[in-house]
Design a protein around this motif. Structure first.
Motif, PDB file in Angstrom:
ATOM      1  N   LEU A 170      23.956 -11.738  50.428  1.00  0.00           N
ATOM      2  CA  LEU A 170      23.318 -10.999  49.333  1.00  0.00           C
ATOM      3  C   LEU A 170      24.274  -9.969  48.739  1.00  0.00           C
ATOM      4  N   SER A 171      25.054  -9.321  49.615  1.00  0.00           N
ATOM      5  CA  SER A 171      26.036  -8.346  49.144  1.00  0.00           C
ATOM      6  C   SER A 171      27.106  -9.021  48.294  1.00  0.00           C
ATOM      7  N   ASP A 172      27.568 -10.191  48.728  1.00  0.00           N
ATOM      8  CA  ASP A 172      28.584 -10.926  47.963  1.00  0.00           C
ATOM      9  C   ASP A 172      28.060 -11.326  46.586  1.00  0.00           C
ATOM     10  N   GLN A 173      26.742 -11.511  46.480  1.00  0.00           N
ATOM     11  CA  GLN A 173      26.132 -11.854  45.194  1.00  0.00           C
ATOM     12  C   GLN A 173      25.877 -10.620  44.328  1.00  0.00           C
ATOM     13  N   GLY A 174      26.127  -9.429  44.910  1.00  0.00           N
ATOM     14  CA  GLY A 174      25.897  -8.196  44.169  1.00  0.00           C
ATOM     15  C   GLY A 174      24.454  -7.754  44.137  1.00  0.00           C
ATOM     16  N   MET A 175      23.608  -8.319  45.016  1.00  0.00           N
ATOM     17  CA  MET A 175      22.184  -8.001  45.000  1.00  0.00           C
ATOM     18  C   MET A 175      21.840  -6.797  45.859  1.00  0.00           C
ATOM     19  N   VAL A 176      22.660  -6.529  46.892  1.00  0.00           N
ATOM     20  CA  VAL A 176      22.403  -5.388  47.760  1.00  0.00           C
ATOM     21  C   VAL A 176      23.706  -4.655  48.025  1.00  0.00           C
ATOM     22  N   LEU A 177      23.563  -3.435  48.507  1.00  0.00           N
ATOM     23  CA  LEU A 177      24.720  -2.616  48.852  1.00  0.00           C
ATOM     24  C   LEU A 177      24.451  -1.947  50.187  1.00  0.00           C
ATOM     25  N   SER A 178      25.373  -2.095  51.126  1.00  0.00           N
ATOM     26  CA  SER A 178      25.238  -1.464  52.429  1.00  0.00           C
ATOM     27  C   SER A 178      25.861  -0.083  52.384  1.00  0.00           C
ATOM     28  N   ARG A 179      25.111   0.935  52.828  1.00  0.00           N
ATOM     29  CA  ARG A 179      25.613   2.298  52.885  1.00  0.00           C
ATOM     30  C   ARG A 179      25.628   2.737  54.338  1.00  0.00           C
ATOM     31  N   THR A 191      35.630  19.368  30.245  1.00  0.00           N
ATOM     32  CA  THR A 191      35.294  18.498  31.378  1.00  0.00           C
ATOM     33  C   THR A 191      36.479  17.582  31.637  1.00  0.00           C
ATOM     34  N   ARG A 192      36.942  17.571  32.868  1.00  0.00           N
ATOM     35  CA  ARG A 192      38.030  16.678  33.267  1.00  0.00           C
ATOM     36  C   ARG A 192      37.459  15.643  34.221  1.00  0.00           C
ATOM     37  N   ILE A 193      37.669  14.357  33.909  1.00  0.00           N
ATOM     38  CA  ILE A 193      37.104  13.271  34.713  1.00  0.00           C
ATOM     39  C   ILE A 193      38.236  12.499  35.378  1.00  0.00           C
ATOM     40  N   THR A 194      38.142  12.322  36.685  1.00  0.00           N
ATOM     41  CA  THR A 194      39.125  11.526  37.417  1.00  0.00           C
ATOM     42  C   THR A 194      38.390  10.621  38.403  1.00  0.00           C
ATOM     43  N   ALA A 195      39.116   9.662  38.953  1.00  0.00           N
ATOM     44  CA  ALA A 195      38.569   8.775  39.986  1.00  0.00           C
ATOM     45  C   ALA A 195      39.072   9.234  41.343  1.00  0.00           C
ATOM     46  N   THR A 196      38.214   9.128  42.343  1.00  0.00           N
ATOM     47  CA  THR A 196      38.611   9.494  43.700  1.00  0.00           C
ATOM     48  C   THR A 196      37.866   8.610  44.685  1.00  0.00           C
ATOM     49  N   ARG A 197      38.029   8.886  45.965  1.00  0.00           N
ATOM     50  CA  ARG A 197      37.374   8.117  47.008  1.00  0.00           C
ATOM     51  C   ARG A 197      36.467   9.016  47.838  1.00  0.00           C
ATOM     52  N   ALA A 198      35.412   8.456  48.357  1.00  0.00           N
ATOM     53  CA  ALA A 198      34.468   9.232  49.150  1.00  0.00           C
ATOM     54  C   ALA A 198      35.083   9.644  50.488  1.00  0.00           C
ATOM     55  N   GLU A 221      32.566   5.417  53.367  1.00  0.00           N
ATOM     56  CA  GLU A 221      33.805   6.175  53.256  1.00  0.00           C
ATOM     57  C   GLU A 221      34.819   5.369  52.436  1.00  0.00           C
ATOM     58  N   SER A 222      35.487   6.031  51.521  1.00  0.00           N
ATOM     59  CA  SER A 222      36.479   5.449  50.607  1.00  0.00           C
ATOM     60  C   SER A 222      35.856   4.673  49.452  1.00  0.00           C
ATOM     61  N   ASP A 223      34.518   4.642  49.332  1.00  0.00           N
ATOM     62  CA  ASP A 223      33.914   4.051  48.136  1.00  0.00           C
ATOM     63  C   ASP A 223      34.372   4.836  46.905  1.00  0.00           C
ATOM     64  N   PRO A 224      34.465   4.189  45.734  1.00  0.00           N
ATOM     65  CA  PRO A 224      34.911   4.895  44.537  1.00  0.00           C
ATOM     66  C   PRO A 224      33.892   5.921  44.042  1.00  0.00           C
ATOM     67  N   LEU A 225      34.391   7.086  43.688  1.00  0.00           N
ATOM     68  CA  LEU A 225      33.573   8.152  43.105  1.00  0.00           C
ATOM     69  C   LEU A 225      34.184   8.579  41.778  1.00  0.00           C
ATOM     70  N   LEU A 226      33.332   9.063  40.873  1.00  0.00           N
ATOM     71  CA  LEU A 226      33.796   9.739  39.667  1.00  0.00           C
ATOM     72  C   LEU A 226      33.738  11.240  39.939  1.00  0.00           C
ATOM     73  N   TYR A 281      30.276  11.772  41.707  1.00  0.00           N
ATOM     74  CA  TYR A 281      29.234  10.782  41.434  1.00  0.00           C
ATOM     75  C   TYR A 281      29.614   9.425  42.042  1.00  0.00           C
ATOM     76  N   PRO A 282      28.711   8.730  42.735  1.00  0.00           N
ATOM     77  CA  PRO A 282      29.010   7.362  43.167  1.00  0.00           C
ATOM     78  C   PRO A 282      29.214   6.478  41.936  1.00  0.00           C
ATOM     79  N   ALA A 283      30.335   5.790  41.879  1.00  0.00           N
ATOM     80  CA  ALA A 283      30.684   5.036  40.675  1.00  0.00           C
ATOM     81  C   ALA A 283      29.726   3.890  40.400  1.00  0.00           C
ATOM     82  N   ASP A 284      29.033   3.399  41.429  1.00  0.00           N
ATOM     83  CA  ASP A 284      28.113   2.281  41.211  1.00  0.00           C
ATOM     84  C   ASP A 284      26.736   2.739  40.755  1.00  0.00           C
ATOM     85  N   ARG A 285      26.496   4.062  40.734  1.00  0.00           N
ATOM     86  CA  ARG A 285      25.169   4.564  40.367  1.00  0.00           C
ATOM     87  C   ARG A 285      25.146   5.335  39.059  1.00  0.00           C
ATOM     88  N   VAL A 286      26.301   5.762  38.596  1.00  0.00           N
ATOM     89  CA  VAL A 286      26.348   6.630  37.413  1.00  0.00           C
ATOM     90  C   VAL A 286      27.419   6.134  36.439  1.00  0.00           C
TER      91      VAL A 286
END
Length: 241
Positions: free
Chosen positions: A55-64, A181-188, A200-205, A226-231
């Motif tokens: 399901l995760s490979d299909q993009g239907m769920v996300l494990s946190r 406002t300065r926007i950069t990409a980082t990791r959790a 940990e290390s998921d992409p964040l804005l 911000y979690p990049a997959d939610r915002v």
């Protein structure tokens, strides 16, 4: 002659996919635990993990990590303009906003903080850190920094309300606008992952912003993750003009 049997993990994946399609699990909902799914389908947890990975490979769920497996959802648009108000932005997206303060501290500011707020070195600042939610899903981890001498009573005002807007109004600032406002990409980091229910290390804005009062004096130096997959951060060019 018997036909080829469907692997158990595939049956579980298909059943959960049907549940999601039927609306039994909505975007943002947490799926039952591995143990609960193993009991439901009368299989071992390894088989359940195989199904959840599919399901995760299909993009239907996300494990946190440490939180569970959640049905994915389309990122929420979060407009960045001169007047950024979290509650209004989330309500405009049709979701229920909330905020939780995790820490409060009054201390001497470091070089970056005092420079941003146009304060002398070592000036006192008040810092709050916390989480912003939409429908009980954490959407942002924030750190807001305020000048104590410029805003007498800001610590008490923020104790009484979770709203920065109302707290600043109590301190004599009826309106404030964002000047940069300065926007950069980082990791959790491990801490971000825990609070934002991501890995940990998921992409964040990451945004750094400065807000000023009607006279142009800095009143808030903000840092937000911000979690990049939610915002999805959006810019209103007419408002920014």
């Amino acid at each position: 002659m018997t036909g080829k049997r469907t692997p158990l993990w595939q049956h579980i994946s298909s059943s959960l996919s049907d549940d999601i399609a039927a609306g039994r699990y909505q975007p943002g909902d947490k799926l039952p635990t591995e143990a609960q799914l193993a009991a439901r389908f009368a299989v071992n947890r390894h088989t359940v993990r195989h199904a959840l990975k599919d399901l995760s490979d299909q993009g239907m769920v996300l494990s946190r990590r440490g939180a569970g497996v959640f049905v994915t959802q389309a990122p929420t648009d979060y407009p960045l303009g001169r007047r950024v108000r979290f509650h209004k932005n989330i309500q405009a997206a049709g979701r229920l906003p909330a905020r939780r303060i995790l820490t409060r501290e009054t201390r001497a500011g470091d070089a970056e903080e005092t420079t941003a707020l146009a304060l002398p070195p070592g000036a006192m600042i008040h810092v709050i850190e916390g989480l912003s939610f939409a429908d009980e899903t954490p959407m942002a981890y924030f750190r807001s920094i305020f000048p104590v001498d410029r805003l007498p009573g800001i610590a008490a005002a923020l104790e009484q309300t979770n709203s920065v807007t109302r707290a600043l109004a109590t301190c004599g600032v009826p309106d404030y606008t964002r000047t940069s406002t300065r926007i950069t990409a980082t990791r959790a980091t491990p801490s971000h992952a825990l609070h934002l229910r991501c890995r940990e290390s998921d992409p964040l804005l990451y945004t750094r912003s400065l807000s000023v009062d009607p006279d142009g004096a800095p009143v808030e130096f903000g840092n937000t993750w911000y979690p990049a997959d939610r915002v999805t951060l959006t810019l209103d060019h007419e408002e920014m003009a």
